[in-house]
Scaffold this motif. Structure first.
Motif, PDB file in Angstrom:
ATOM      1  N   LEU A   1     -77.659 -22.501 -26.971  1.00  0.00           N
ATOM      2  CA  LEU A   1     -76.865 -22.678 -25.754  1.00  0.00           C
ATOM      3  C   LEU A   1     -75.384 -22.461 -26.036  1.00  0.00           C
ATOM      4  CD1 LEU A   1     -76.783 -23.440 -22.757  1.00  0.00           C
ATOM      5  CD2 LEU A   1     -76.635 -25.849 -23.450  1.00  0.00           C
TER       6      LEU A   1
ATOM      7  N   LYS B   1     -72.866 -19.573 -24.391  1.00  0.00           N
ATOM      8  CA  LYS B   1     -71.609 -19.875 -23.699  1.00  0.00           C
ATOM      9  C   LYS B   1     -70.459 -19.077 -24.300  1.00  0.00           C
ATOM     10  CE  LYS B   1     -72.644 -24.594 -22.184  1.00  0.00           C
ATOM     11  NZ  LYS B   1     -72.269 -26.030 -22.316  1.00  0.00           N
TER      12      LYS B   1
ATOM     13  N   ASN C   1     -68.006 -16.491 -22.265  1.00  0.00           N
ATOM     14  CA  ASN C   1     -66.536 -16.691 -22.212  1.00  0.00           C
ATOM     15  C   ASN C   1     -65.796 -15.500 -22.753  1.00  0.00           C
ATOM     16  OD1 ASN C   1     -66.791 -19.241 -21.074  1.00  0.00           O
ATOM     17  ND2 ASN C   1     -66.893 -20.269 -23.076  1.00  0.00           N
TER      18      ASN C   1
END
Length: 221
Positions: free
Chosen positions: A210, A214, A218
């Motif tokens: 996870l 992310k 980003n």
């Protein structure tokens, strides 16, 4: 009696005999084709003899015609020499030859009719034989297929088959019960230390994946 009526009598007699013995239908099909082949050979042999007889008659007719013409010439010679008695005798011989020619010609005409009829019937029989040969394999295959289907149908409605299927279903039901009983032992079983650590490791791996996801999102933003 014509070829086909005689052929039909032979085939029907054999078929009836085989049916009485409950013989294999495939054997009946082969028999019919064989009878047609044998009849065709026999008729062609008979035709060959008739043709030979016709040729012999033609030779005799031609020979007698030449003989009658020769007696005609001799009668003319006798008249030219003033021998009326010899001319009459020669004419009598000529007339005898002509009468025989007329008789042989009648026989020849009959033979030609027979040959013409035989030729037509042989052609028809040959066509039927060719058709029978072409259909023979298909008919035998149909019989085998139908026999197989009949056996399957008989098996489906056979009581022993129904009993076997019923026993199989009972065995399958019993096996399901045994499997359910095995699975029941896992219900409510206390988790041990190894199980809990494994869960933590799996959860840690998910958290790691996870975080990486992310970071990629980003970075793109």
């Amino acid at each position: 009696m014509g070829i086909f009526s005689r052929f039909a009598d032979i085939v029907n007699a054999n078929i009836n005999a085989l049916l009485d013995k409950a013989e294999d239908p495939e054997k009946l099909i082969r028999l019919i084709v064989q009878e047609m082949e044998d009849t065709l050979v026999e008729v062609r042999t008979s035709s060959a003899r008739t043709i030979a007889e016709k040729k012999d008659l033609v030779r005799r007719v031609n020979s007698l015609k030449e003989e009658s013409e020769e007696w005609e010439r001799k009668a003319e010679l006798a008249i030219s020499k003033g021998r009326e008695d010899l001319a009459k005798a020669a004419l009598l011989e000529r007339n005898k030859a002509v009468e025989v020619v007329d008789e042989l010609q009648l026989e020849l005409n009959k033979l030609e009719e027979v040959l013409s009829r035989l030729s037509a019937e042989v052609s028809q029989l040959q066509e039927k034989l060719n058709d029978a040969r072409a259909r023979q394999k298909a008919l035998i295959m149909r019989h085998k297929t139908t026999s197989s289907r009949l056996k399957v149908k008989q098996s489906l409605y056979d009581s022993s088959t129904e009993d076997a299927v019923s026993r199989f279903e009972r065995f399958e039901s019993k096996l399901n019960e045994l499997e359910s009983e095995v699975e029941s032992y896992d219900i409510g079983r206390n988790r041990n230390l190894a199980d809990e650590i494994n869960d933590l490791e799996r959860e840690d791996e998910i958290d790691k994946q996870l975080a990486e996801l992310k970071a990629r999102v980003n970075k793109k933003s």
